[in-house]
Design an enzyme around this catalytic site. Structure first.
Site, PDB file in Angstrom:
ATOM      1  CG  ASP A  99      57.684  44.492  62.497  1.00  0.00           C
ATOM      2  OD1 ASP A  99      56.840  45.210  63.064  1.00  0.00           O
ATOM      3  OD2 ASP A  99      57.432  43.319  62.133  1.00  0.00           O
ATOM      4  CG  LEU A 100      57.496  43.708  68.954  1.00  0.00           C
ATOM      5  CD1 LEU A 100      58.820  43.537  69.687  1.00  0.00           C
ATOM      6  CD2 LEU A 100      56.487  44.406  69.862  1.00  0.00           C
ATOM      7  CG  ASP A 101      53.850  41.897  66.824  1.00  0.00           C
ATOM      8  OD1 ASP A 101      54.153  41.470  67.944  1.00  0.00           O
ATOM      9  OD2 ASP A 101      53.043  42.824  66.649  1.00  0.00           O
ATOM     10  CB  THR A 104      53.634  38.328  68.944  1.00  0.00           C
ATOM     11  OG1 THR A 104      54.332  39.131  68.011  1.00  0.00           O
ATOM     12  CG2 THR A 104      54.178  38.550  70.333  1.00  0.00           C
ATOM     13  CE  LYS A 110      53.374  35.753  59.853  1.00  0.00           C
ATOM     14  NZ  LYS A 110      54.428  34.863  59.352  1.00  0.00           N
ATOM     15  CB  SER A 118      55.779  47.795  66.363  1.00  0.00           C
ATOM     16  OG  SER A 118      54.682  46.933  66.551  1.00  0.00           O
ATOM     17  CB  ALA A 119      51.350  47.756  62.983  1.00  0.00           C
ATOM     18  CG  ASN A 123      48.852  44.936  72.777  1.00  0.00           C
ATOM     19  OD1 ASN A 123      48.274  45.438  73.744  1.00  0.00           O
ATOM     20  ND2 ASN A 123      48.195  44.332  71.797  1.00  0.00           N
ATOM     21  CE  LYS A 175      55.271  48.605  60.443  1.00  0.00           C
ATOM     22  NZ  LYS A 175      55.875  47.473  61.159  1.00  0.00           N
ATOM     23  CD  GLU A 202      57.973  45.249  58.805  1.00  0.00           C
ATOM     24  OE1 GLU A 202      57.479  44.114  58.681  1.00  0.00           O
ATOM     25  OE2 GLU A 202      57.451  46.110  59.513  1.00  0.00           O
ATOM     26  CG  ASP A 203      57.207  39.760  60.264  1.00  0.00           C
ATOM     27  OD1 ASP A 203      57.092  40.975  60.554  1.00  0.00           O
ATOM     28  OD2 ASP A 203      56.330  38.918  60.493  1.00  0.00           O
TER      29      ASP A 203
HETATM   30  C1  BG6 Z   1      51.502  43.938  63.895  1.00  0.00           C
HETATM   31  C2  BG6 Z   1      51.136  42.469  63.729  1.00  0.00           C
HETATM   32  O1  BG6 Z   1      52.827  44.059  64.334  1.00  0.00           O
HETATM   33  O2  BG6 Z   1      50.653  44.549  64.847  1.00  0.00           O
HETATM   34  C3  BG6 Z   1      49.671  42.323  63.367  1.00  0.00           C
HETATM   35  O3  BG6 Z   1      51.954  41.891  62.726  1.00  0.00           O
HETATM   36  C4  BG6 Z   1      48.815  43.054  64.407  1.00  0.00           C
HETATM   37  O4  BG6 Z   1      49.336  40.967  63.294  1.00  0.00           O
HETATM   38  C5  BG6 Z   1      49.253  44.508  64.522  1.00  0.00           C
HETATM   39  O5  BG6 Z   1      47.442  42.993  64.046  1.00  0.00           O
HETATM   40  C6  BG6 Z   1      48.477  45.263  65.590  1.00  0.00           C
HETATM   41  O6  BG6 Z   1      48.784  44.716  66.840  1.00  0.00           O
HETATM   42  P1  BG6 Z   1      47.983  44.963  68.179  1.00  0.00           P
HETATM   43  O7  BG6 Z   1      48.891  44.359  69.233  1.00  0.00           O
HETATM   44  O8  BG6 Z   1      47.848  46.450  68.356  1.00  0.00           O
HETATM   45  O9  BG6 Z   1      46.665  44.298  68.078  1.00  0.00           O
HETATM   46 MG    MG Z   2      55.893  42.047  61.859  1.00  0.00          MG
END
Ligand code: BG6
Ligand code: MG
Length: 218
Positions: free
Chosen positions: A9-11, A17, A45, A114-115, A118, A145, A169-170
């Site tokens: 996972d990224l964030d 972030t 999250k 990642s969700a 960005n 997810k 994953e966090d």
């Molecule tokens: C997840 C984050 O990775 O991405 C969430 O944990 C976030 O907090 C989601 O809302 C969507 O991200 P983005 O960058 O498309 O707004």
């Molecule tokens: Mg995450």
């Protein structure tokens, strides 16, 4: 050993972030006349952008027209990106690089799941994009997810069976997604939050190469 693969996972796993998401969502809430707590922020999250805004508006008892909802989402993202654009390699969380180096030295493929829409931009900012064999993000999925879609697409792109994938994953939703996908789940964060994970560590500095080696050989 090479039949196994890792999905990150990224964030909250590779970079913190979450603090930028929090600041940007908080500004949105404050501009609409209400506030929410850091504890409530935990619930955001791993949650997609649309679902995050729905939750936040619910906390503030606010209803927006579709047009205003979309405008607020865009404003939030612009604000979030103003923080992201200041990021560089120094934002990579402690211990992550050591794990990536080990995977590369041993030719173990790794992907991003990642969700975030960005994600690719963030990977470029922190200079890690080239190492990933596959990148699957919020622009590639139709189900958020805890649905396992994002990780299953990553496994397919890696050409590795889901049962052979190990997911870092966090978020609770992310751990559930990995479990539903029949993957090994490693939670990064607090034990009381991530108890559904197969293994839990506070952060990457606690993960030894020995542990990784054993897991990859299993
Ligand atoms: C997840 C984050 O990775 O991405 C969430 O944990 C976030 O907090 C989601 O809302 C969507 O991200 P983005 O960058 O498309 O707004
Ligand atoms: Mg995450």
């Amino acid at each position: 050993m090479s039949q196994k693969a890792i999905i990150f996972d990224l964030d909250g796993v590779i970079v913190d972030t979450a603090k930028f998401h929090f600041l940007a969502w908080k500004k949105l809430a404050n501009d609409l006349g209400f506030d929410f707590t850091k504890e409530q922020n935990e619930e955001l999250k791993g949650v997609s952008r649309v679902d995050s805004l729905k939750k936040i508006l619910n906390w503030g008892n606010k209803e927006l027209s579709e047009e205003e909802f979309n405008r607020q989402m865009q404003l939030k993202n612009e604000n979030y990106l103003s923080y992201v654009n200041e990021m560089d390699k120094g934002e990579v969380l402690p211990g992550v690089q050591k794990v990536l180096d080990y995977l590369e030295e041993n030719n173990i493929p790794y992907a991003l799941g990642s969700a975030s829409k960005n994600a690719r931009h963030i990977l470029e900012k922190i200079d890690l994009k080239d190492g990933f064999s596959a990148i699957v993000d919020g622009t590639d999925v139709s189900k958020a997810k805890p649905d396992p879609e994002v990780f299953l697409i990553a496994a397919e792109k890696l050409n590795v069976a889901p049962q052979k994938c190990i997911v870092f994953e966090d978020s609770v939703a992310g751990v559930q997604a990995a479990n539903k996908g029949e993957m090994t789940s490693i939670g990064i964060g607090e034990e009381k939050t991530l108890q559904e994970a197969d293994y839990i560590f506070n952060d990457f500095t606690e993960i030894s190469i020995e542990f990784l080696k054993n897991l990859l050989q299993k």
